[in-house]
Design an enzyme around this catalytic site. Sequence first.
Site, PDB file in Angstrom:
ATOM      1  N   HIS A  97       0.882  -1.166   0.000  1.00  0.00           N
ATOM      2  CA  HIS A  97       0.000   0.000   0.000  1.00  0.00           C
ATOM      3  C   HIS A  97       0.923   1.220   0.000  1.00  0.00           C
ATOM      4  O   HIS A  97       2.028   1.156   0.560  1.00  0.00           O
ATOM      5  CB  HIS A  97      -0.831   0.134   1.266  1.00  0.00           C
ATOM      6  CG  HIS A  97      -1.732  -1.013   1.607  1.00  0.00           C
ATOM      7  ND1 HIS A  97      -1.296  -2.159   2.202  1.00  0.00           N
ATOM      8  CD2 HIS A  97      -3.079  -1.142   1.483  1.00  0.00           C
ATOM      9  CE1 HIS A  97      -2.325  -2.968   2.421  1.00  0.00           C
ATOM     10  NE2 HIS A  97      -3.423  -2.376   1.989  1.00  0.00           N
ATOM     11  N   ASP A 100       2.456   1.908   3.368  1.00  0.00           N
ATOM     12  CA  ASP A 100       3.476   1.003   3.914  1.00  0.00           C
ATOM     13  C   ASP A 100       4.874   1.471   3.574  1.00  0.00           C
ATOM     14  O   ASP A 100       5.822   1.142   4.270  1.00  0.00           O
ATOM     15  CB  ASP A 100       3.349  -0.418   3.326  1.00  0.00           C
ATOM     16  CG  ASP A 100       1.944  -0.930   3.326  1.00  0.00           C
ATOM     17  OD1 ASP A 100       1.194  -0.593   4.259  1.00  0.00           O
ATOM     18  OD2 ASP A 100       1.582  -1.662   2.375  1.00  0.00           O
ATOM     19  N   HIS A 267     -11.215 -13.890   4.471  1.00  0.00           N
ATOM     20  CA  HIS A 267     -12.421 -13.119   4.156  1.00  0.00           C
ATOM     21  C   HIS A 267     -13.554 -14.054   3.720  1.00  0.00           C
ATOM     22  O   HIS A 267     -14.722 -13.817   4.037  1.00  0.00           O
ATOM     23  CB  HIS A 267     -12.147 -12.112   3.034  1.00  0.00           C
ATOM     24  CG  HIS A 267     -11.113 -11.074   3.381  1.00  0.00           C
ATOM     25  ND1 HIS A 267     -10.751 -10.075   2.506  1.00  0.00           N
ATOM     26  CD2 HIS A 267     -10.374 -10.865   4.496  1.00  0.00           C
ATOM     27  CE1 HIS A 267      -9.842  -9.306   3.073  1.00  0.00           C
ATOM     28  NE2 HIS A 267      -9.580  -9.774   4.279  1.00  0.00           N
ATOM     29  N   ASP A 292      -5.193 -13.991  -1.725  1.00  0.00           N
ATOM     30  CA  ASP A 292      -4.479 -13.694  -0.488  1.00  0.00           C
ATOM     31  C   ASP A 292      -4.585 -14.954   0.350  1.00  0.00           C
ATOM     32  O   ASP A 292      -5.675 -15.326   0.817  1.00  0.00           O
ATOM     33  CB  ASP A 292      -5.111 -12.500   0.246  1.00  0.00           C
ATOM     34  CG  ASP A 292      -4.608 -11.169  -0.291  1.00  0.00           C
ATOM     35  OD1 ASP A 292      -3.844 -11.159  -1.276  1.00  0.00           O
ATOM     36  OD2 ASP A 292      -4.981 -10.126   0.281  1.00  0.00           O
ATOM     37  N   ASP A 305      -5.387 -12.933  10.158  1.00  0.00           N
ATOM     38  CA  ASP A 305      -4.343 -12.862   9.125  1.00  0.00           C
ATOM     39  C   ASP A 305      -3.120 -13.711   9.446  1.00  0.00           C
ATOM     40  O   ASP A 305      -1.994 -13.215   9.539  1.00  0.00           O
ATOM     41  CB  ASP A 305      -3.898 -11.404   8.916  1.00  0.00           C
ATOM     42  CG  ASP A 305      -4.874 -10.627   8.047  1.00  0.00           C
ATOM     43  OD1 ASP A 305      -5.589 -11.250   7.239  1.00  0.00           O
ATOM     44  OD2 ASP A 305      -4.919  -9.387   8.179  1.00  0.00           O
ATOM     45  N   ASP A 335      -0.944 -12.267   2.749  1.00  0.00           N
ATOM     46  CA  ASP A 335      -1.439 -11.084   3.467  1.00  0.00           C
ATOM     47  C   ASP A 335      -1.481 -11.462   4.952  1.00  0.00           C
ATOM     48  O   ASP A 335      -2.524 -11.397   5.596  1.00  0.00           O
ATOM     49  CB  ASP A 335      -2.825 -10.723   2.915  1.00  0.00           C
ATOM     50  CG  ASP A 335      -3.354  -9.425   3.482  1.00  0.00           C
ATOM     51  OD1 ASP A 335      -2.677  -8.844   4.339  1.00  0.00           O
ATOM     52  OD2 ASP A 335      -4.459  -9.008   3.088  1.00  0.00           O
TER      53      ASP A 335
HETATM   54  C1  XUL Z   1      -7.602  -6.500   4.904  1.00  0.00           C
HETATM   55  C2  XUL Z   1      -6.879  -6.951   3.690  1.00  0.00           C
HETATM   56  C3  XUL Z   1      -6.006  -5.950   3.036  1.00  0.00           C
HETATM   57  C4  XUL Z   1      -6.009  -6.043   1.541  1.00  0.00           C
HETATM   58  C5  XUL Z   1      -5.244  -4.936   0.873  1.00  0.00           C
HETATM   59  O1  XUL Z   1      -8.365  -7.483   5.516  1.00  0.00           O
HETATM   60  O2  XUL Z   1      -6.968  -8.082   3.315  1.00  0.00           O
HETATM   61  O3  XUL Z   1      -4.714  -6.120   3.537  1.00  0.00           O
HETATM   62  O4  XUL Z   1      -5.466  -7.247   1.118  1.00  0.00           O
HETATM   63  O5  XUL Z   1      -5.684  -3.685   1.221  1.00  0.00           O
HETATM   64 CO    CO Z   2      -6.064  -9.162   1.788  1.00  0.00          CO
END
Ligand code: XUL
Ligand code: CO
Length: 431
Positions: A97, A100, A267, A292, A305, A335
């Site tokens: 990002h 970051d 997610h 991810d 995560d 991620d």
């Molecule tokens: C948040 C997430 C983020 C995205 C990128 O849950 O997954 O890190 O991957 O903004």
């Molecule tokens: Co993500």
Amino acid sequence: MTDFFQDLKPLQFDPNGGDLCFRHYNPDEMLMGKRMEDHLRFAVAYWHSFAWPGGDPFGGQTFERPWFGETMELARLKADVAFEMFEILNVPFFCWHDADIRPEGSTFAEGRRNFEEIVEYIQSKMESSETRLLWGTANMFSHRRFMAGAATNPDPDVFAWCAATVKLCIDATHKLGGQNYVLWGGREGYETLLNTDLKRERQQAGRFLQMVVEYKHKIGFDGAILVEPKPQEPSKHQYDYDVATVYGFLKEFGLEDEVKMNIEQGHAILAGHSFEHELALASSLGIFGSIDMNRNDYQSGWDTDQFPNNVPEVALAYYEVLKAGGFSTGGTNFDAKLRRQSLDPVDLIAGHAGAMDICARGFKAAVQMLEDGTLESMRADRYSGWNSPEAQQMLGGDLVSAAERVEAEGIDPVPRSGRQEILENIVNRFV
Ligand code: XUL
Ligand code: CO
């Protein structure tokens, strides 16, 4: 060279090696006519590995990294350490990002200058590195200006700020040869309907995404634009809930041929699905892009995560990835963050190396399941009745003609076993 990783050497593939090696990830191993590295396309996430301080809802920073702080010198040190880690891991991709990699600055212009300077620095580092950019993205969720939304904010000035930010981030992604640009809408949702004009906010989000796609074409960025669904957290309800919801949204705004999905394991679970469900659905809709590969804790129920650690789960996910034709611009992004007690540099290496090995094991199992073919032939057999001309004609007909056949042909369906246990036993041969 920095002294962060001290004498840690690039990891080698050694099936009988010690703690710091790859026992399963062999980049050059050929599978289905392609090198393992080119199938899996691993990426390190800059934010968790280099920017995250180790906080949780009950406590703040646990990590003390020498590059923590808001100066350009420290941002360069962070990049130096990041590229040293990419080399130790021999990882082909990374992702960032804007927030970051650069200090925020006190105005947009200052933040932009910081960002452009650090992007130049990263570009120069990439010249002597094998590691490429999988995707760039904008952090439009951490700063307090985004607390009521990014593109969906009630304040048009925030929309403008977001437009300027995403333009900058796509420019940088393009400049660094990035293969995708990701949008994850952490604040694109609401806390309470009592203060939210849901219809208006969705329109704003739709127009914003159209503007992103228009800009991509304008500058000739040929990477993919990816949306990353997540049902909630940080917002109570997020508009990009899951793959099915995002597909409806893309159709509404005429973007279904322009935008694909970045699907995250954690997610998918938060949305009440399995990872493989989200992958299979995206594939069937023609919008599968990237993944991810980070899991949540099944007990805590929020987005922890964590690095993957479950081979059978990973195998079923890669099975769907392979059936979708594998990655083109996409890849496997971790991620994932360390646990907050994992303070040492070696923990960063072990977290990634272990995850790469888990993925390699799962991926090899997925390849074997596909090559063996039993699962696919049993699936095909389950639907084989649909190969008959009568069945095909019925799909082209109407309710009346279908109804007439039932009595004319004496149709009386005979239930057949779904064979779930047998299928699960077959999977168990490979994982
Ligand atoms: C948040 C997430 C983020 C995205 C990128 O849950 O997954 O890190 O991957 O903004
Ligand atoms: Co993500």
